[in-house]
Structure formats: structure tokens, C-alpha cells
Design a protein around this motif. Structure first.
Motif, mmCIF file in Angstrom:
data_model
loop_
_atom_site.group_PDB
_atom_site.id
_atom_site.type_symbol
_atom_site.label_atom_id
_atom_site.label_comp_id
_atom_site.label_asym_id
_atom_site.label_seq_id
_atom_site.Cartn_x
_atom_site.Cartn_y
_atom_site.Cartn_z
ATOM 1 N N UNK A 29 -20.219 52.838 11.695
ATOM 2 C CA UNK A 29 -21.508 53.094 11.058
ATOM 3 C C UNK A 29 -21.428 54.378 10.252
ATOM 4 N N UNK A 30 -22.092 54.386 9.114
ATOM 5 C CA UNK A 30 -22.260 55.645 8.401
ATOM 6 C C UNK A 30 -23.372 56.423 9.093
ATOM 7 N N UNK A 31 -23.501 57.675 8.737
ATOM 8 C CA UNK A 31 -24.565 58.489 9.305
ATOM 9 C C UNK A 31 -25.941 57.916 8.951
ATOM 10 N N UNK A 32 -26.105 57.412 7.717
ATOM 11 C CA UNK A 32 -27.378 56.813 7.303
ATOM 12 C C UNK A 32 -27.711 55.579 8.141
ATOM 13 N N UNK B 258 -25.535 52.749 18.473
ATOM 14 C CA UNK B 258 -24.658 51.648 18.869
ATOM 15 C C UNK B 258 -25.029 50.350 18.175
ATOM 16 N N UNK B 259 -23.987 49.549 17.947
ATOM 17 C CA UNK B 259 -24.166 48.162 17.529
ATOM 18 C C UNK B 259 -23.486 47.300 18.579
ATOM 19 N N UNK C 23 -29.409 48.992 21.360
ATOM 20 C CA UNK C 23 -28.545 48.999 20.180
ATOM 21 C C UNK C 23 -29.086 48.025 19.143
ATOM 22 N N UNK C 24 -28.454 48.031 17.988
ATOM 23 C CA UNK C 24 -28.709 47.019 16.979
ATOM 24 C C UNK C 24 -27.727 45.882 17.224
ATOM 25 N N UNK C 25 -28.232 44.672 17.413
ATOM 26 C CA UNK C 25 -27.375 43.497 17.571
ATOM 27 C C UNK C 25 -27.148 42.907 16.187
ATOM 28 N N UNK C 26 -25.886 42.806 15.799
ATOM 29 C CA UNK C 26 -25.544 42.201 14.519
ATOM 30 C C UNK C 26 -24.742 40.930 14.782
ATOM 31 N N UNK C 27 -24.790 40.031 13.819
ATOM 32 C CA UNK C 27 -24.047 38.791 13.952
ATOM 33 C C UNK C 27 -23.965 38.077 12.630
ATOM 34 N N UNK D 174 -30.259 44.230 26.026
ATOM 35 C CA UNK D 174 -29.254 44.117 27.081
ATOM 36 C C UNK D 174 -27.894 43.863 26.439
ATOM 37 N N UNK D 175 -26.864 44.176 27.185
ATOM 38 C CA UNK D 175 -25.505 43.856 26.777
ATOM 39 C C UNK D 175 -25.123 42.611 27.571
ATOM 40 N N UNK D 176 -24.822 41.533 26.854
ATOM 41 C CA UNK D 176 -24.503 40.256 27.486
ATOM 42 C C UNK D 176 -23.006 40.169 27.804
ATOM 43 N N UNK D 177 -22.655 39.321 28.767
ATOM 44 C CA UNK D 177 -21.221 39.105 29.028
ATOM 45 C C UNK D 177 -20.539 38.636 27.739
ATOM 46 N N UNK D 178 -19.395 39.206 27.438
ATOM 47 C CA UNK D 178 -18.668 38.842 26.228
ATOM 48 C C UNK D 178 -19.061 39.639 24.997
ATOM 49 N N UNK D 179 -20.103 40.466 25.093
ATOM 50 C CA UNK D 179 -20.501 41.306 23.966
ATOM 51 C C UNK D 179 -19.522 42.457 23.779
ATOM 52 N N UNK D 180 -19.440 42.929 22.552
ATOM 53 C CA UNK D 180 -18.628 44.098 22.208
ATOM 54 C C UNK D 180 -19.578 45.152 21.656
ATOM 55 N N UNK D 181 -19.395 46.401 22.057
ATOM 56 C CA UNK D 181 -20.235 47.484 21.558
ATOM 57 C C UNK D 181 -19.377 48.517 20.836
ATOM 58 N N UNK D 182 -19.976 49.096 19.792
ATOM 59 C CA UNK D 182 -19.320 50.143 19.019
ATOM 60 C C UNK D 182 -20.348 51.229 18.759
#
Length: 122
Positions: free
Chosen positions: A5-8, A61-62, A25-29, A47-55
Motif C-alpha cells: 500500500x502507498x501511504x495515501x 491492512x488488506x 482491514x480492507x478486503x480486496x478481491x 474477520x480473517x477467514x481460514x485461507x485468507x492472506x493479510x498484508x
């Protein structure tokens, strides 16, 4: 595998979470649409689901599922203002082509299997 992510973009995510009053977090897809095949999706992750990846970048966070990560891997997400329009903008090294309006895109590899809506590596 990484999403940055950029700072913006980070500030916009933090602002949206604060405005909503909750969320992790922001969920993207990605989803199948448009003239070239795929479009980005956005939602707030509670929530963070099983199999999700966070950055995380710049204290924001996304989160995304494995199928979306294979299409978006290596992307840099920015938040830009163009006139009256404000949006998250992806710099995705996997994009092969975009439609003229910028709403949808196609990736080089892996390909998105339209029939099964799964990501498949040829």
C-alpha cells in the motif's frame, strides 16, 4: 507473494475503518465482469477467514483470499483523486490488458477460469 500500500491508500483505509467504527482491514478481491474479464472488489473485513492472506503497510491492512492473491500478487495499491473522482488504483504486474473505461482487466497468468470461477494455472 505480497501486496503493498502507498501511504495515501493506507490513510484512506484507516479513515474508512474509523468512519465505520469497526473492522480489521480492507478486503480486496476480483470478480468476473466487464469487457476484459475481471474487476476489483472492495469490502471491510470484520474477520480473517481460514485461507485468507493479510498484508500490512503504513499501519493499514488488506486481506484477500488465495484465488484473488494469485491474480493480484505483486500489486501496489494507491489511493488517487482525479478531479471529483476518488479511487483505489492498482499497479498490478500481472495485468495483460485493460478495457477502455478502466473498469475491468485481464491477467497474463494465472488465467481466471470463467466456468468454475477458480484461478487455474495453465
Amino acid at each position: 507473494m505480497a501486496i503493498t500500500l502507498t501511504e495515501n491508500a493506507a490513510k484512506q483505509i484507516q479513515s474508512q475503518l474509523a468512519k465505520r467504527g469497526k473492522g480489521l482491514a480492507l478486503r480486496i478481491g476480483v470478480k468476473k465482469v466487464g469487457c476484459t474479464g475481471l474487476a476489483h472488489t472492495f469490502d471491510i473485513a470484520d474477520e480473517i477467514r481460514p485461507g485468507d492472506h493479510t498484508f500490512e503497510s503504513h499501519n493499514a491492512r488488506v486481506v484477500l483470499d488465495t484465488d484473488s492473491l494469485s491474480v493480484l500478487d505483486g500489486s501496489r495499491i494507491d489511493f488517487v483523486k482525479e478531479g471529483l473522482k476518488q479511487m483505489f488504483k492498482f499497479d498490478n504486474p500481472n495485468v495483460e490488458s485493460e478495457c477502455g473505461c478502466g473498469e475491468s482487466f485481464n491477467v497474463k497468468k494465472p488465467k481466471f477460469d470463467v466456468k468454475n470461477t477458480e484461478v487455474v494455472t495453465p
